[in-house]
Write an enzyme that holds these catalytic residues in place. Structure first.
Site, short mmCIF file in Angstrom:
data_model
loop_
_atom_site.label_atom_id
_atom_site.label_comp_id
_atom_site.label_asym_id
_atom_site.label_seq_id
_atom_site.Cartn_x
_atom_site.Cartn_y
_atom_site.Cartn_z
CD GLU A 104 -2.43 1.53 2.64
OE1 GLU A 104 -3.38 0.80 2.94
OE2 GLU A 104 -2.02 2.46 3.37
CG HIS B 281 -7.14 2.21 -0.78
ND1 HIS B 281 -6.71 2.22 0.52
CD2 HIS B 281 -6.36 1.29 -1.41
CE1 HIS B 281 -5.73 1.35 0.69
NE2 HIS B 281 -5.49 0.78 -0.48
P1 FAD Z 1 -17.74 0.22 6.98
O1 FAD Z 1 -17.58 -1.16 6.49
O2 FAD Z 1 -18.92 1.01 6.49
O3 FAD Z 1 -17.78 0.14 8.59
C1 FAD Z 1 -17.69 1.33 9.38
C2 FAD Z 1 -18.39 1.11 10.74
O4 FAD Z 1 -19.80 1.01 10.55
C3 FAD Z 1 -17.99 -0.18 11.44
O5 FAD Z 1 -17.99 0.08 12.83
C4 FAD Z 1 -19.09 -1.18 11.08
O6 FAD Z 1 -19.29 -2.15 12.10
C5 FAD Z 1 -20.29 -0.27 10.90
N1 FAD Z 1 -21.18 -0.68 9.79
C6 FAD Z 1 -20.80 -1.19 8.59
N2 FAD Z 1 -21.88 -1.39 7.79
C7 FAD Z 1 -22.96 -0.96 8.50
C8 FAD Z 1 -24.36 -0.90 8.21
N3 FAD Z 1 -24.86 -1.30 7.05
N4 FAD Z 1 -25.19 -0.40 9.17
C9 FAD Z 1 -24.69 0.03 10.38
N5 FAD Z 1 -23.38 -0.03 10.72
C10 FAD Z 1 -22.52 -0.51 9.78
N6 FAD Z 1 -9.42 5.42 4.96
C11 FAD Z 1 -9.29 6.42 4.05
O7 FAD Z 1 -9.76 7.53 4.27
N7 FAD Z 1 -8.62 6.20 2.86
C12 FAD Z 1 -8.09 4.99 2.54
O8 FAD Z 1 -7.52 4.82 1.47
C13 FAD Z 1 -8.21 3.91 3.49
N8 FAD Z 1 -7.72 2.68 3.23
C14 FAD Z 1 -7.90 1.66 4.13
C15 FAD Z 1 -7.42 0.37 3.81
C16 FAD Z 1 -7.60 -0.68 4.71
C17 FAD Z 1 -7.09 -2.05 4.35
C18 FAD Z 1 -8.24 -0.46 5.96
C19 FAD Z 1 -8.41 -1.58 6.95
C20 FAD Z 1 -8.73 0.81 6.27
C21 FAD Z 1 -8.57 1.87 5.37
N9 FAD Z 1 -9.06 3.16 5.64
C22 FAD Z 1 -8.91 4.18 4.73
C23 FAD Z 1 -9.73 3.45 6.92
C24 FAD Z 1 -11.28 3.31 6.81
O9 FAD Z 1 -11.78 4.24 5.89
C25 FAD Z 1 -11.88 3.55 8.19
O10 FAD Z 1 -11.53 2.51 9.06
C26 FAD Z 1 -13.38 3.82 8.21
O11 FAD Z 1 -13.74 4.34 9.49
C27 FAD Z 1 -14.25 2.60 7.96
O12 FAD Z 1 -14.29 2.23 6.64
P2 FAD Z 1 -14.98 0.84 6.22
O13 FAD Z 1 -14.98 0.77 4.76
O14 FAD Z 1 -14.40 -0.27 6.99
O15 FAD Z 1 -16.49 1.13 6.74
#
Ligand code: FAD
Length: 286
Positions: free
Chosen positions: A18, A81
């Site tokens: 990454e 991403h």
């Molecule tokens: P989600 O999957 O939407 O989850 C977020 C929260 O909401 C979780 O607590 C989950 O339990 C809850 N949730 C999920 N779906 C629902 C639903 N349908 N209803 C109610 N609650 C729900 N951030 C950046 O800004 N840029 C990047 O490029 C970036 N790259 C990343 C790469 C990796 C491998 C990882 C692990 C993280 C990365 N992040 C990045 C951080 C990420 O954006 C944050 O952790 C963010 O807060 C959550 O994103 P997510 O896609 O996991 O969200």
């Protein structure tokens, strides 16, 4: 190559990296440095390089340019991403068209961190909705984020896993995990995922630690356990940069070795745009 194809290979773990678009790069020097570092890392035959995206699209153009160069100059599969928080449907569609026009095949679909200030666009509330949208409107192969110790905002691990399953059911092919320093969290996460029917590859996110301050900040921000011995050692030697880097390389090498012995399908290195630590780890484990 599409994600499913990349991770269909089973004889050795798939290596991926990454990187992030450099900040305040007015003269483009930091971008050139990034490509110098990436050239060094190509020696280890990575299968994929992912490029982060600022929540709200703050670095969209830089991210697209890096993706283009990874594909054209390095001839390695890129994976942008993409975060949907604060972005409306029209702009999401436009971005997806842009990357498909570059013949990109894969994307990491994320919600992104909720902004502390500014407007939150309500079109997409969670990553699962983005996964569904991408699958409906594009031909891209989609991956998502997973949290072996639970996402920092989640009420419970069970709920977090339930939502992760939702992302898979909407069409995600691969999970990339947040960094972790205790492999037991990863193994337990994989087991829990299997129990609820998640059978996609779960790729381990590895961060080679190079600074005690940076580790403390990241661990707190992401709610990740730092094992006691690691914490104490790094705290004691926090002013010795060389020792810290060496320790970080040894720690991550042992972590990777143990993951490989336990049949991990892929190692995704958070390079922080630097080749040295990741190169040393790969020399130790491959
Ligand atoms: P989600 O999957 O939407 O989850 C977020 C929260 O909401 C979780 O607590 C989950 O339990 C809850 N949730 C999920 N779906 C629902 C639903 N349908 N209803 C109610 N609650 C729900 N951030 C950046 O800004 N840029 C990047 O490029 C970036 N790259 C990343 C790469 C990796 C491998 C990882 C692990 C993280 C990365 N992040 C990045 C951080 C990420 O954006 C944050 O952790 C963010 O807060 C959550 O994103 P997510 O896609 O996991 O969200």
């Amino acid at each position: 190559m599409r994600l499913k194809e990349i991770y269909s290979q089973t004889d050795k773990p798939i290596i991926s990296y990454e990187v992030f678009p450099p900040k305040d790069d007015n003269d483009g020097k930091k971008l050139e440095n990034l490509f110098e570092e990436l050239k060094k890392l190509t020696a280890f035959s990575p299968s994929l390089i992912s490029v982060t995206y600022g929540a709200g699209g703050s670095n969209k153009d830089e991210s697209v340019e890096i993706i283009r160069r990874i594909k054209e100059e390095l001839k390695i599969t890129p994976m942008p991403h993409f975060t949907c928080v604060s972005t409306d449907t029209k702009n999401i569609k436009k971005y997806l068209e842009t990357i498909e026009s570059l013949d990109v095949k894969n994307i990491l679909a994320l919600r992104g961190d909720m902004p502390k200030e500014g407007t939150i666009c309500d079109d997409f509330k969670h990553a699962d909705e983005l996964v569904g949208f991408i699958k409906e409107h594009t031909n891209l192969s989609v991956s998502v984020a997973g949290y072996p110790e639970g996402h920092k905002d989640c009420e419970s691990m069970e709920k977090d896993l339930h939502y992760l399953k939702q992302k898979i059911d909407k069409g995600a092919d691969v999970i990339y995990t947040q960094m972790f320093f205790n492999n037991e969290h990863y193994f337990s996460f994989v087991e829990k995922c299997e129990k609820i029917g998640i059978i996609t590859p779960i790729i381990a996110g590895i961060l080679p630690v190079s600074s005690y301050k940076q580790l403390s900040k990241m661990a707190q921000m992401c709610r990740v356990e730092v094992p006691k011995k690691m914490q104490e050692t790094l705290e004691k030697h926090q002013d010795d940069i060389d020792y810290t880097k060496k320790y970080g390389i040894e720690y991550a090498s042992e972590q990777c070795q143990n993951l490989i012995e336990n049949n991990v399908q892929g190692l995704h290195f958070y390079t922080l745009n630097k080749a040295y630590a990741v190169s040393e780890i790969l020399k130790n484990i491959l």
